[in-house]
Design a protein around this motif. Structure first.
Motif, PDB file in Angstrom:
ATOM      1  N   GLY A  43       0.803  -1.219   0.000  1.00 45.54           N
ATOM      2  CA  GLY A  43       0.000   0.000   0.000  1.00 45.54           C
ATOM      3  C   GLY A  43       0.833   1.265   0.000  1.00 45.54           C
ATOM      4  O   GLY A  43       2.016   1.242  -0.343  1.00 45.54           O
ATOM      5  N   VAL A  44       0.207   2.358   0.414  1.00 44.70           N
ATOM      6  CA  VAL A  44       0.879   3.658   0.434  1.00 44.70           C
ATOM      7  C   VAL A  44       1.884   3.706   1.584  1.00 44.70           C
ATOM      8  O   VAL A  44       1.778   2.940   2.545  1.00 44.70           O
ATOM      9  CB  VAL A  44      -0.155   4.804   0.554  1.00 44.70           C
ATOM     10  N   PRO A  45       2.863   4.627   1.500  1.00 42.73           N
ATOM     11  CA  PRO A  45       3.909   4.682   2.541  1.00 42.73           C
ATOM     12  C   PRO A  45       3.438   5.095   3.934  1.00 42.73           C
ATOM     13  O   PRO A  45       4.062   4.736   4.924  1.00 42.73           O
ATOM     14  CB  PRO A  45       4.898   5.713   1.993  1.00 42.73           C
ATOM     15  N   VAL A  46       2.340   5.866   4.030  1.00 40.33           N
ATOM     16  CA  VAL A  46       1.921   6.357   5.344  1.00 40.33           C
ATOM     17  C   VAL A  46       1.641   5.191   6.301  1.00 40.33           C
ATOM     18  O   VAL A  46       1.109   4.157   5.908  1.00 40.33           O
ATOM     19  CB  VAL A  46       0.675   7.280   5.229  1.00 40.33           C
ATOM     20  N   ARG A  47       2.019   5.384   7.574  1.00 41.36           N
ATOM     21  CA  ARG A  47       1.741   4.408   8.617  1.00 41.36           C
ATOM     22  C   ARG A  47       1.050   5.157   9.757  1.00 41.36           C
ATOM     23  O   ARG A  47       1.689   5.822  10.573  1.00 41.36           O
ATOM     24  CB  ARG A  47       3.037   3.735   9.113  1.00 41.36           C
ATOM     25  N   TYR A  48      -0.271   5.047   9.776  1.00 44.10           N
ATOM     26  CA  TYR A  48      -1.058   5.805  10.751  1.00 44.10           C
ATOM     27  C   TYR A  48      -0.664   5.481  12.181  1.00 44.10           C
ATOM     28  O   TYR A  48      -0.595   6.367  13.036  1.00 44.10           O
ATOM     29  CB  TYR A  48      -2.560   5.554  10.553  1.00 44.10           C
TER      30      TYR A  48
END
Length: 162
Positions: free
Chosen positions: A94-99
């Motif tokens: 998925g996308v790089p962001v890690r909530y």
């Protein structure tokens, strides 16, 4: 009064009095060169130098997802390098962001900000190159910062609230 205030402008130039922390999200691979970091680097050299040194010496420090590095850039002004994205590209995971990493970093940041009596200033963290959505990011900021009485200003560069 605490809460999230939305303004048009440049998050590297907060126009409030008192101690200020400019918070942004960094990746976990040592890359610095696209997105909001370019605006930071145009104003100050210290945040990039500190981030690169932190990454280079990661075997001996806390560098990694969820970590925060506060870098002084002026009298009562700090930049918070928060590690909240895995790599820099969208891929099979998925996308790089890690909530969850950003949530951890915001909780750590809240302690530092409270200690300094500072306000927090940021772009829409995690929502540009990291690929996150504001509808998932805003509640984290509210929970970790606003509910602790910390004043937060989010800057939209040349556009309104979306």
């Amino acid at each position: 009064m605490s809460g999230i205030t939305y303004v048009r402008g440049d998050a590297t130039v907060p126009s409030v009095k008192g101690a200020k922390v400019i918070a942004h999200v960094c990746n976990d691979i040592g890359g610095w060169g696209r997105g909001f970091v370019l605006a930071l680097s145009q104003r100050w050299s210290e945040p990039e130098k500190a981030y690169r040194a932190w990454h280079r010496d990661r075997a001996h420090n806390d560098f990694g997802l969820g970590a925060v590095q506060l870098v002084p850039v002026g009298p009562s002004v700090w930049v918070a390098n928060m590690i909240g994205q895995r790599g820099i590209r969208t891929g099979s995971k998925g996308v790089p962001v890690r909530y969850e990493a950003i949530d951890t970093a915001l909780a750590r940041l809240a302690d530092d900000v409270t200690e300094r009596g500072a306000s927090v200033h940021m772009p829409r963290i995690g929502c540009g190159l990291a690929g996150g959505t504001w509808s998932r990011m805003e509640p984290l900021i509210t929970e970790r910062l606003v509910h602790r009485g910390i004043s937060v200003t989010v800057y939209d560069h040349g556009e309104g609230r979306g």
